[in-house]
Design a protein around this motif. Sequence first.
Motif, mmCIF file in Angstrom:
data_model
loop_
_atom_site.group_PDB
_atom_site.id
_atom_site.type_symbol
_atom_site.label_atom_id
_atom_site.label_comp_id
_atom_site.label_asym_id
_atom_site.label_seq_id
_atom_site.Cartn_x
_atom_site.Cartn_y
_atom_site.Cartn_z
ATOM 1 N N LEU A 8 0.822 -1.214 0.000
ATOM 2 C CA LEU A 8 0.000 0.000 0.000
ATOM 3 C C LEU A 8 0.857 1.265 0.000
ATOM 4 O O LEU A 8 0.514 2.261 -0.643
ATOM 5 C CB LEU A 8 -0.952 0.002 1.195
ATOM 6 C CG LEU A 8 -2.078 -1.034 1.143
ATOM 7 C CD1 LEU A 8 -2.974 -0.932 2.365
ATOM 8 C CD2 LEU A 8 -2.916 -0.899 -0.124
ATOM 9 N N GLU A 12 1.139 3.554 -6.436
ATOM 10 C CA GLU A 12 0.959 4.880 -7.029
ATOM 11 C C GLU A 12 -0.167 4.776 -8.049
ATOM 12 O O GLU A 12 0.072 4.691 -9.245
ATOM 13 C CB GLU A 12 2.259 5.342 -7.679
ATOM 14 C CG GLU A 12 3.373 5.558 -6.668
ATOM 15 C CD GLU A 12 4.673 5.991 -7.333
ATOM 16 O OE1 GLU A 12 4.663 6.281 -8.548
ATOM 17 O OE2 GLU A 12 5.687 6.041 -6.622
ATOM 18 N N ASP A 14 -4.860 5.155 -8.477
ATOM 19 C CA ASP A 14 -6.118 5.654 -7.923
ATOM 20 C C ASP A 14 -6.810 4.610 -7.067
ATOM 21 O O ASP A 14 -7.520 4.938 -6.119
ATOM 22 C CB ASP A 14 -7.072 6.081 -9.044
ATOM 23 C CG ASP A 14 -6.587 7.333 -9.762
ATOM 24 O OD1 ASP A 14 -5.706 8.020 -9.211
ATOM 25 O OD2 ASP A 14 -7.080 7.610 -10.857
ATOM 26 N N ALA A 16 -6.348 0.607 -5.186
ATOM 27 C CA ALA A 16 -5.444 -0.484 -4.796
ATOM 28 C C ALA A 16 -6.285 -1.647 -4.297
ATOM 29 O O ALA A 16 -7.234 -1.457 -3.537
ATOM 30 C CB ALA A 16 -4.489 -0.015 -3.712
ATOM 31 N N TYR A 101 -9.374 -0.256 -2.429
ATOM 32 C CA TYR A 101 -9.211 0.966 -1.642
ATOM 33 C C TYR A 101 -9.141 2.187 -2.542
ATOM 34 O O TYR A 101 -8.501 2.171 -3.585
ATOM 35 C CB TYR A 101 -7.940 0.877 -0.791
ATOM 36 C CG TYR A 101 -7.979 -0.271 0.187
ATOM 37 C CD1 TYR A 101 -8.722 -0.183 1.359
ATOM 38 C CD2 TYR A 101 -7.295 -1.447 -0.079
ATOM 39 C CE1 TYR A 101 -8.773 -1.247 2.241
ATOM 40 C CE2 TYR A 101 -7.335 -2.509 0.800
ATOM 41 C CZ TYR A 101 -8.078 -2.406 1.962
ATOM 42 O OH TYR A 101 -8.125 -3.465 2.831
ATOM 43 N N ASN A 102 -9.792 3.265 -2.107
ATOM 44 C CA ASN A 102 -9.855 4.516 -2.841
ATOM 45 C C ASN A 102 -8.603 5.343 -2.540
ATOM 46 O O ASN A 102 -8.587 6.185 -1.644
ATOM 47 C CB ASN A 102 -11.119 5.282 -2.437
ATOM 48 C CG ASN A 102 -11.335 6.530 -3.253
ATOM 49 O OD1 ASN A 102 -10.463 6.955 -4.006
ATOM 50 N ND2 ASN A 102 -12.498 7.126 -3.090
ATOM 51 N N PHE A 103 -7.534 5.088 -3.290
ATOM 52 C CA PHE A 103 -6.278 5.805 -3.075
ATOM 53 C C PHE A 103 -6.289 7.203 -3.668
ATOM 54 O O PHE A 103 -5.508 8.042 -3.268
ATOM 55 C CB PHE A 103 -5.128 4.992 -3.686
ATOM 56 C CG PHE A 103 -4.413 4.137 -2.688
ATOM 57 C CD1 PHE A 103 -5.085 3.563 -1.626
ATOM 58 C CD2 PHE A 103 -3.059 3.915 -2.811
ATOM 59 C CE1 PHE A 103 -4.422 2.776 -0.708
ATOM 60 C CE2 PHE A 103 -2.381 3.131 -1.898
ATOM 61 C CZ PHE A 103 -3.062 2.563 -0.841
ATOM 62 N N LYS A 104 -7.142 7.419 -4.637
ATOM 63 C CA LYS A 104 -7.187 8.728 -5.291
ATOM 64 C C LYS A 104 -7.466 9.827 -4.271
ATOM 65 O O LYS A 104 -6.883 10.908 -4.325
ATOM 66 C CB LYS A 104 -8.267 8.721 -6.377
ATOM 67 C CG LYS A 104 -8.304 9.974 -7.210
ATOM 68 C CD LYS A 104 -9.304 9.836 -8.342
ATOM 69 C CE LYS A 104 -9.223 11.010 -9.277
ATOM 70 N NZ LYS A 104 -10.119 10.852 -10.418
ATOM 71 N N LYS A 107 -5.547 7.953 0.278
ATOM 72 C CA LYS A 107 -4.329 7.168 0.513
ATOM 73 C C LYS A 107 -3.710 7.475 1.881
ATOM 74 O O LYS A 107 -3.358 6.569 2.634
ATOM 75 C CB LYS A 107 -3.295 7.397 -0.583
ATOM 76 C CG LYS A 107 -2.033 6.560 -0.365
ATOM 77 C CD LYS A 107 -1.041 6.654 -1.508
ATOM 78 C CE LYS A 107 0.161 5.752 -1.232
ATOM 79 N NZ LYS A 107 1.085 5.703 -2.345
ATOM 80 N N ILE A 110 -5.796 5.966 4.678
ATOM 81 C CA ILE A 110 -5.705 4.503 4.667
ATOM 82 C C ILE A 110 -4.388 4.060 5.305
ATOM 83 O O ILE A 110 -4.368 3.185 6.176
ATOM 84 C CB ILE A 110 -5.854 3.966 3.223
ATOM 85 C CG1 ILE A 110 -7.291 4.168 2.747
ATOM 86 C CG2 ILE A 110 -5.457 2.495 3.142
ATOM 87 C CD1 ILE A 110 -7.508 3.976 1.254
#
Length: 184
Positions: A8, A12, A14, A16, A101-104, A107, A110
């Motif tokens: 995680l 890099e 949007d 994961a 997961y909403n990394f955009k 991140k 999270i």
Amino acid sequence: YDHFYSVLLKAECDLALIFHDDDLINIEFKKLTSYFDSFSQDNSLIALNFNGFLFFESKKIKKNKLWFSESKNLVINEKKLIYKYLDNDKGGIAPWCGYIYNFKIYKKEILSCLEKVNKNDLYFDAYFTINLTLKHKIIWNNQNIYLIRGHKDSISSNTLDSYKFFYNFSKKNIISFDKKSLNK
């Protein structure tokens, strides 16, 4: 934990997806992530998960659904998630960490939730997901996207101290469980 966190931290992208190495995704990844786009329009969605089948080494399906609901989508809260970890027979949400997961947008949050858990506890992913439910929305969609491999021995049978700690955490924080589920 180290693998989970490292993946995680280095991602890099949007979106994961952390997924166990002995399970299967029964759909193309691009189609899977397109589902996320249709759910994430209100920007409060931190993670999305799907339903699936449970199977064992024989490749025979043991359960046609990991969780049972009449709803197409379920918004997951802390109590529902803890209940499922404690009593797998109650229905509801399957206790595993195959979330998108909403990394955009989230991140940093999270990773912050992951840094707060005890990395030596084999249930770290449970505490991590519970922390996420306290911050933003997690949705479970009732489509069978995953095939989850079951094992003869549950992790609990090999990690009694971790399970006792989780039991005590649940008993202390969620007082409205029925005693049968807690004692089981």
